[in-house]
Design a protein around this motif. Structure first.
Motif, short mmCIF file in Angstrom:
data_model
loop_
_atom_site.label_atom_id
_atom_site.label_comp_id
_atom_site.label_asym_id
_atom_site.label_seq_id
_atom_site.Cartn_x
_atom_site.Cartn_y
_atom_site.Cartn_z
N SER A 72 69.31 -28.29 -23.76
CA SER A 72 69.82 -28.21 -22.40
C SER A 72 70.25 -29.58 -21.87
N ASN B 31 76.56 -21.12 -19.45
CA ASN B 31 75.68 -20.69 -20.55
C ASN B 31 76.47 -20.45 -21.83
N THR B 32 77.34 -21.37 -22.13
CA THR B 32 78.25 -21.22 -23.26
C THR B 32 78.21 -22.47 -24.13
N SER C 29 66.52 -19.69 -18.07
CA SER C 29 66.94 -20.99 -18.56
C SER C 29 67.06 -20.94 -20.08
N ILE C 30 68.05 -21.64 -20.57
CA ILE C 30 68.25 -21.70 -22.02
C ILE C 30 67.86 -23.09 -22.49
N ARG D 33 78.30 -27.99 -24.97
CA ARG D 33 77.64 -26.96 -24.16
C ARG D 33 78.10 -27.06 -22.71
N ASN E 25 76.56 -25.81 -19.47
CA ASN E 25 75.35 -25.19 -18.92
C ASN E 25 75.67 -24.22 -17.79
N ALA F 28 70.36 -18.26 -29.07
CA ALA F 28 69.94 -18.88 -27.82
C ALA F 28 68.45 -18.67 -27.65
N ALA G 85 76.20 -16.70 -23.31
CA ALA G 85 74.97 -15.95 -23.05
C ALA G 85 75.02 -15.34 -21.65
N SER G 86 74.52 -14.13 -21.56
CA SER G 86 74.45 -13.47 -20.26
C SER G 86 73.23 -12.58 -20.22
#
Length: 120
Positions: free
Chosen positions: A53, A76-77, A30-31, A71, A73, A97, A24-25
């Motif tokens: 998370s 973000n992958t 925050s995810i 994950r 963090n 996501a 994710a980008s």
């Protein structure tokens, strides 16, 4: 905007393995959760696995013991390790996501999908 980039799909024989990645980008602060879903033509999209998370993961009953979701963090992958593939695992796999943007809004984003085909 938030983007998801998926990779790792392909054609594999039954019993084989694959590893899917989803990064994710963009403007996401925050995810909360990332996960994978899959969809066969003519069928509803179904949850495969999701991870929070804090690293807590949940799996569909059909993939427990064969799929492992992890994950990173910092990047973000998420990574979906798929072992002991079965023909019924054939589908388009979509990454999702869900989180909060820098403006404070909630966002749920889908990737473009990656095809997994398992031959018998």
């Amino acid at each position: 905007q938030v983007q998801l980039v998926e990779s790792g799909g392909g054609l594999v024989q039954a019993g084989g393995s694959l590893k899917l990645s989803c990064a994710a980008s963009g403007s996401i602060r925050s995810i909360n959760a990332m996960g994978w879903y899959r969809q066969d033509p003519g069928k509803q999209r179904e949850l495969v696995a999701v991870i929070t998370s804090t690293g807590s993961a949940n799996y569909a009953d059909s993939v427990k013991g064969r799929f492992t979701l992890s994950r990173d963090n910092a990047k973000n992958t998420v990574y979906l390790q798929i072992n002991s593939l079965k023909p019924e695992d054939t589908a388009v796999y979509y990454c999702n996501a869900a989180g909060v943007t820098y403006s404070g809004g909630y966002v749920s984003v889908w990737g473009q999908g990656t095809q997994v085909t398992v031959s018998s």
